[in-house]
Scaffold this active site. Structure first.
Site, PDB file in Angstrom:
ATOM      1  N   ARG A  18      -3.289   5.401   5.476  1.00  0.00           N
ATOM      2  CA  ARG A  18      -1.973   4.758   5.517  1.00  0.00           C
ATOM      3  C   ARG A  18      -2.089   3.416   6.205  1.00  0.00           C
ATOM      4  O   ARG A  18      -2.685   3.294   7.268  1.00  0.00           O
ATOM      5  CB  ARG A  18      -0.977   5.646   6.267  1.00  0.00           C
ATOM      6  CG  ARG A  18       0.312   4.934   6.703  1.00  0.00           C
ATOM      7  CD  ARG A  18       1.471   5.281   5.836  1.00  0.00           C
ATOM      8  NE  ARG A  18       2.647   4.489   6.155  1.00  0.00           N
ATOM      9  CZ  ARG A  18       3.764   4.963   6.695  1.00  0.00           C
ATOM     10  NH1 ARG A  18       3.855   6.244   6.970  1.00  0.00           N
ATOM     11  NH2 ARG A  18       4.796   4.181   6.926  1.00  0.00           N
ATOM     12  N   ARG A  62       3.263   4.049  -0.230  1.00  0.00           N
ATOM     13  CA  ARG A  62       2.363   4.535   0.820  1.00  0.00           C
ATOM     14  C   ARG A  62       1.591   5.753   0.345  1.00  0.00           C
ATOM     15  O   ARG A  62       2.090   6.555  -0.434  1.00  0.00           O
ATOM     16  CB  ARG A  62       3.122   4.840   2.097  1.00  0.00           C
ATOM     17  CG  ARG A  62       4.254   5.823   1.900  1.00  0.00           C
ATOM     18  CD  ARG A  62       5.210   5.838   3.037  1.00  0.00           C
ATOM     19  NE  ARG A  62       5.847   4.546   3.128  1.00  0.00           N
ATOM     20  CZ  ARG A  62       6.829   4.226   3.929  1.00  0.00           C
ATOM     21  NH1 ARG A  62       7.318   5.104   4.730  1.00  0.00           N
ATOM     22  NH2 ARG A  62       7.349   3.027   3.952  1.00  0.00           N
ATOM     23  N   ASP A  80       3.326   9.588   4.185  1.00  0.00           N
ATOM     24  CA  ASP A  80       4.324   9.365   5.224  1.00  0.00           C
ATOM     25  C   ASP A  80       4.668  10.737   5.776  1.00  0.00           C
ATOM     26  O   ASP A  80       4.985  11.651   5.007  1.00  0.00           O
ATOM     27  CB  ASP A  80       5.560   8.692   4.628  1.00  0.00           C
ATOM     28  CG  ASP A  80       6.593   8.328   5.674  1.00  0.00           C
ATOM     29  OD1 ASP A  80       6.203   7.978   6.812  1.00  0.00           O
ATOM     30  OD2 ASP A  80       7.796   8.375   5.364  1.00  0.00           O
ATOM     31  N   ASP A 100       7.163  12.446   8.590  1.00  0.00           N
ATOM     32  CA  ASP A 100       8.291  12.223   9.500  1.00  0.00           C
ATOM     33  C   ASP A 100       8.657  13.519  10.208  1.00  0.00           C
ATOM     34  O   ASP A 100       8.723  14.583   9.581  1.00  0.00           O
ATOM     35  CB  ASP A 100       9.525  11.753   8.726  1.00  0.00           C
ATOM     36  CG  ASP A 100       9.376  10.359   8.163  1.00  0.00           C
ATOM     37  OD1 ASP A 100       8.706   9.524   8.796  1.00  0.00           O
ATOM     38  OD2 ASP A 100       9.938  10.095   7.077  1.00  0.00           O
TER      39      ASP A 100
END
Length: 166
Positions: free
Chosen positions: A99, A109, A112, A114
């Site tokens: 990344r 990307r 990711d 989160d």
């Protein structure tokens, strides 16, 4: 005689992580990231949603940009890591997977990760906001979250069912 052992049992927190990718075989990237997460000693895997495909969110200044669709998933884990330690671990995995962090929002990307929720904590700092500030606005987070935790209630009292209007 007292047979109590002096054990220091780690406290585990229920955490929900959102994962997404739209580069280099996105479904494979999401699965690889999940594997890295569950290989972490302080993390116990609980559940995984199916993979959801959705259109890329584009920054209002770049609406003419073309991006591949995203593949998203949500996983539930129990962890003895603190929220900041978990954030650091997620960023470490993102970096390992290639990344490239950019100051531009909503770019394509490879992965990711989160932190969506961490128990019922509410945290707002420069580096970390929990619950994730955009999760209520993202169907690609709410649908997979509902799949693995249909009765989940957020720290502010909103339920996933209410947010999905179910």
């Amino acid at each position: 005689m007292n047979d109590k052992k002096n054990t220091c049992a780690a406290k585990y927190s229920r955490t929900y992580l959102g994962l997404g990718s739209n580069l280099e075989n996105p479904a494979q990237q999401v699965q690889l990231a999940i594997q890295h997460i569950i290989e972490t000693k302080q993390i116990q895997f609980i559940a995984q949603s199916q993979l959801f495909q959705n259109k890329a969110l584009l920054h209002p200044d770049r609406l003419n940009e073309i991006q591949q669709d995203y593949i998203n998933a949500v996983i539930a884990v129990d962890t003895s890591l603190t929220p900041v330690e978990l954030l650091n671990r997620c960023q470490q995995i993102e970096n390992q997977m290639g990344r490239i962090h950019s100051s531009k929002r909503w770019e394509a990307r490879i992965i990711d990760i989160d932190i969506l929720l961490f128990d019922d904590l509410t945290i707002s700092s420069i580096n970390l906001t929990i619950p994730h500030p955009e999760m209520k606005n993202r169907i690609f987070v709410l649908k997979p979250l509902f799949e693995i935790a249909a009765d989940l209630v957020l720290p502010d009292g909103d339920s996933i069912k209410k947010l999905l209007k179910i």
